[in-house]
Write an enzyme that holds these catalytic residues in place. Structure first.
Site, PDB file in Angstrom:
ATOM      1  N   ASP A 186       0.677  -1.335  -0.179  1.00  0.00           N
ATOM      2  CA  ASP A 186      -0.237  -0.150  -0.011  1.00  0.00           C
ATOM      3  C   ASP A 186       1.048   1.481  -0.180  1.00  0.00           C
ATOM      4  OD1 ASP A 186      -1.911  -2.114   0.751  1.00  0.00           O
ATOM      5  OD2 ASP A 186      -2.614  -1.136   2.360  1.00  0.00           O
ATOM      6  N   GLN A 199       4.597  -0.081   2.116  1.00  0.00           N
ATOM      7  CA  GLN A 199       4.812  -1.281   3.032  1.00  0.00           C
ATOM      8  C   GLN A 199       5.382  -1.719   2.224  1.00  0.00           C
ATOM      9  OE1 GLN A 199       1.992  -2.663   6.167  1.00  0.00           O
ATOM     10  NE2 GLN A 199       2.134  -0.018   5.768  1.00  0.00           N
ATOM     11  N   PHE A 240       2.695  -1.124   9.635  1.00  0.00           N
ATOM     12  CA  PHE A 240       1.237  -1.097   9.364  1.00  0.00           C
ATOM     13  C   PHE A 240       1.029   0.118   8.245  1.00  0.00           C
ATOM     14  CE2 PHE A 240      -1.079  -5.808   9.551  1.00  0.00           C
ATOM     15  CZ  PHE A 240       0.432  -6.082   9.000  1.00  0.00           C
ATOM     16  N   GLU A 266     -10.386  -2.364   4.305  1.00  0.00           N
ATOM     17  CA  GLU A 266      -9.117  -1.720   5.029  1.00  0.00           C
ATOM     18  C   GLU A 266      -8.863  -0.103   4.396  1.00  0.00           C
ATOM     19  OE1 GLU A 266      -6.441  -5.983   5.162  1.00  0.00           O
ATOM     20  OE2 GLU A 266      -6.571  -5.602   2.953  1.00  0.00           O
ATOM     21  N   TRP A 325      -3.833  -8.431  -3.849  1.00  0.00           N
ATOM     22  CA  TRP A 325      -3.095  -9.868  -2.927  1.00  0.00           C
ATOM     23  C   TRP A 325      -2.941 -10.900  -3.492  1.00  0.00           C
ATOM     24  CZ3 TRP A 325      -0.252  -8.537   0.671  1.00  0.00           C
ATOM     25  CH2 TRP A 325      -0.146  -7.491   1.110  1.00  0.00           C
TER      26      TRP A 325
HETATM   27  C1  FRU Z   1      -4.325  -3.757   2.328  1.00  0.00           C
HETATM   28  C2  FRU Z   1      -3.278  -4.028   4.259  1.00  0.00           C
HETATM   29  C3  FRU Z   1      -3.687  -2.971   4.711  1.00  0.00           C
HETATM   30  C4  FRU Z   1      -2.553  -3.113   6.353  1.00  0.00           C
HETATM   31  C5  FRU Z   1      -1.496  -3.875   4.629  1.00  0.00           C
HETATM   32  C6  FRU Z   1      -0.195  -4.249   6.060  1.00  0.00           C
HETATM   33  O1  FRU Z   1      -3.666  -4.043   2.100  1.00  0.00           O
HETATM   34  O2  FRU Z   1      -3.955  -5.470   4.110  1.00  0.00           O
HETATM   35  O3  FRU Z   1      -4.857  -3.294   5.331  1.00  0.00           O
HETATM   36  O4  FRU Z   1      -2.166  -2.383   6.589  1.00  0.00           O
HETATM   37  O5  FRU Z   1      -1.656  -4.400   4.213  1.00  0.00           O
HETATM   38  O6  FRU Z   1       0.499  -4.644   4.880  1.00  0.00           O
END
Ligand code: FRU
Length: 495
Positions: free
Chosen positions: A39, A55, A98, A223, A306
């Protein structure tokens, strides 16, 4: 004080980055400096630059304990990597930093708000991730975690709000100078909800209310929310997990959701008026927006999904790229997206063809490449029967191609990367319903080495997909079953 964990990550990325050649990366899309990226985080304008955090797991090209990578840009397209900003190095975030966001503080410092993850042993022996909200403050390069972290935890949840799914704060500064944020949460029953919090100073946070509840309509957990004003309406973005399909609007798995509505700032009440997908392609998730100094709302998403991560092998030096930055607008109550106007400065070597009538296959001189901005208008030939199918193939050689095809009788546009060289049994196609294009189909196709983003009808819909076809496959060709007339304007995009 920089922790040992962060120092190691910084040293590692610095060293390994040198082994990746420029040509192995996208030209103008941000990808992981090394290893894994998901993300977009902390997308903000600070000290005259756009900051993008992400991330990040530097050590392998697969998801691992989350760090925050960091890059800056003056134009959304040339990105300069900065040292990793956060590492999982405190007791409250030792299993991951996260997703989260950023805002400038009145004293000139940069505030990051993120989710700290800590695995906790349950009575049955299982481990579950407890999620809390944390802060870090910095100068645009180095960030210090706040000594009173976490600033929001299970005490700040509404009844039935799960502490295991409480993540991804998106912060903004209100007109009166105070702050607000939206956070994704799940009710104990399993359905997602977006919580609203406010703060006088960015440090002390108070729970306000459930801003929007999923009520099992779109997937389960929501999310990465974002919430902002746009063209007189308010937009709530979220990325639902575990979606079920609804016609061609929403598809199975992880999706994106855009709710457009009215917002009463006094009572903090959001009234939904319209829902739609943000992206109709294969790879797009967890978008985040920034407001530019000249008032544009610009969105970047993780150009991946994902369920399709195995498209790229873990042996590759990086995995995960961001989408093109897209300017948002609301027209006729719907979300429109167009590539940031800065992209126009990248265009050179214009090749143009007008009203080319063709049947079967068409190749045009000068129309090829893998870093391309190409506009197409396809119309039926006057006095002829409506064509059955139109297709454009790109990233093409004798063995491989990715295609976009349109069937005007069904109004269905399909993106297909089945023949892109992928060896995995994942999703390779996606279809989208495109209204009113039988008389005129207008597409803007942006290629950047490992991706395609298609803007339909001046941004009414967007379809994004990644493909890792060898770069020598740079052919572009057109196909029609029947007869059609096509206009093509194509530019190469800057190296
Ligand atoms: C979305 C997510 C978020 C989380 C992050 C973890 O893609 O699952 O909810 O903060 O990725 O890497």
């Amino acid at each position: 004080m920089t922790s040992q964990t962060l120092r190691e990550a910084r040293k590692y990325e610095d060293m390994v980055e040198k082994t990746i050649q420029k040509k192995e990366r996208p030209n103008f899309h941000l990808c992981a400096r090394v290893g894994w990226l998901n993300d977009p985080n902390g997308f903000s304008y600070y000290k005259g630059k756009y900051h993008m955090f992400y991330q990040y797991y530097p050590y392998e090209s697969k998801w691992g304990p989350m760090h925050w990578g960091h890059a800056v840009s003056g134009d959304f397209l040339h990105w300069e990597y900065l040292p990793a900003a956060l590492a999982p190095d405190e007791f409250y975030d030792k299993d991951g930093c996260f997703s989260g966001s950023a805002a400038a503080l009145p004293d000139g410092r940069h505030l990051l708000m993120y989710t700290g993850v800590l695995k906790e042993r349950q009575k049955n022996g299982e481990f579950r991730e407890v999620q809390t909200q944390c802060l870090a403050v910095g100068d645009g390069i180095d960030y210090e975690k706040y000594e009173q972290n976490p600033v929001l935890d299970e005490k700040d949840l509404p009844d039935e709000g799960s502490r295991f799914d409480f993540r991804d704060p998106k912060i903004w500064q209100k007109k009166d100078g105070s702050y607000a944020c939206v956070i994704g949460n799940r009710q104990t029953g399993g359905s997602g909800q977006i919580l609203l919090y406010t703060s006088p100073d960015g440090f002390r946070w108070n729970y306000k209310k459930v801003l929007a509840a999923n009520n099992d309509r779109y997937g389960r957990m929501w999310e990465c929310p974002d919430f902002f004003e746009l063209d007189g309406k308010w937009v709530l973005l979220a990325s639902p997990q575990d979606m079920l399909p609804q016609g061609l609007e929403y598809h199975n798995g992880n999706g994106t959701l855009c709710l457009i509505g009215d917002y009463d700032e006094e009572t903090e009440t959001f009234m939904e008026l319209h829902n739609q997908s943000v992206d109709y392609g294969i790879d797009f998730y967890a978008p985040q927006t920034v407001l530019t100094p000249d008032g544009r709302r610009v969105m970047i998403g993780w150009m991946q999904n994902w369920d399709t991560c195995s498209l790229r092998l873990p042996e590759e030096p990086w995995m995960g790229q961001m989408s093109l930055p897209r300017e948002l607008a609301i027209k006729d109550g719907k979300l429109y997206q167009t590539p940031v106007r800065e992209l126009e400065k990248f265009r050179y070597s214009k090749v143009e063809y007008n009203s080319v009538s063709f049947s079967n296959i068409l190749r045009l001189d000068g129309i090829h490449g893998r870093c391309v901005d190409m506009e197409l208008v396809v119309r039926p030939e006057e006095g002829q029967k409506l064509y059955q199918k139109f297709a454009v193939r790109f990233a093409q050689d004798e063995n491989y191609h990715t295609s976009l095809s349109f069937r005007p009788r069904e109004s269905i546009l399909k993106i297909d990367r089945k023949f892109s060289g992928s060896r995995r049994a994942i999703i390779h196609q996606r279809r989208s319903f495109v209204e009113g294009a039988d008389t005129k189909l207008k597409l803007r196709i942006i290629l950047d080495r490992f991706s395609v983003e298609v803007f339909v009808d001046d941004g009414r819909q967007v379809l994004s997909a990644t493909m890792y076809t060898d770069q020598t496959a740079d052919g572009i060709s057109f196909f029609v079953d029947g007869t059609a007339v096509i206009d093509v304007v194509k530019y190469d995009l800057c190296e």
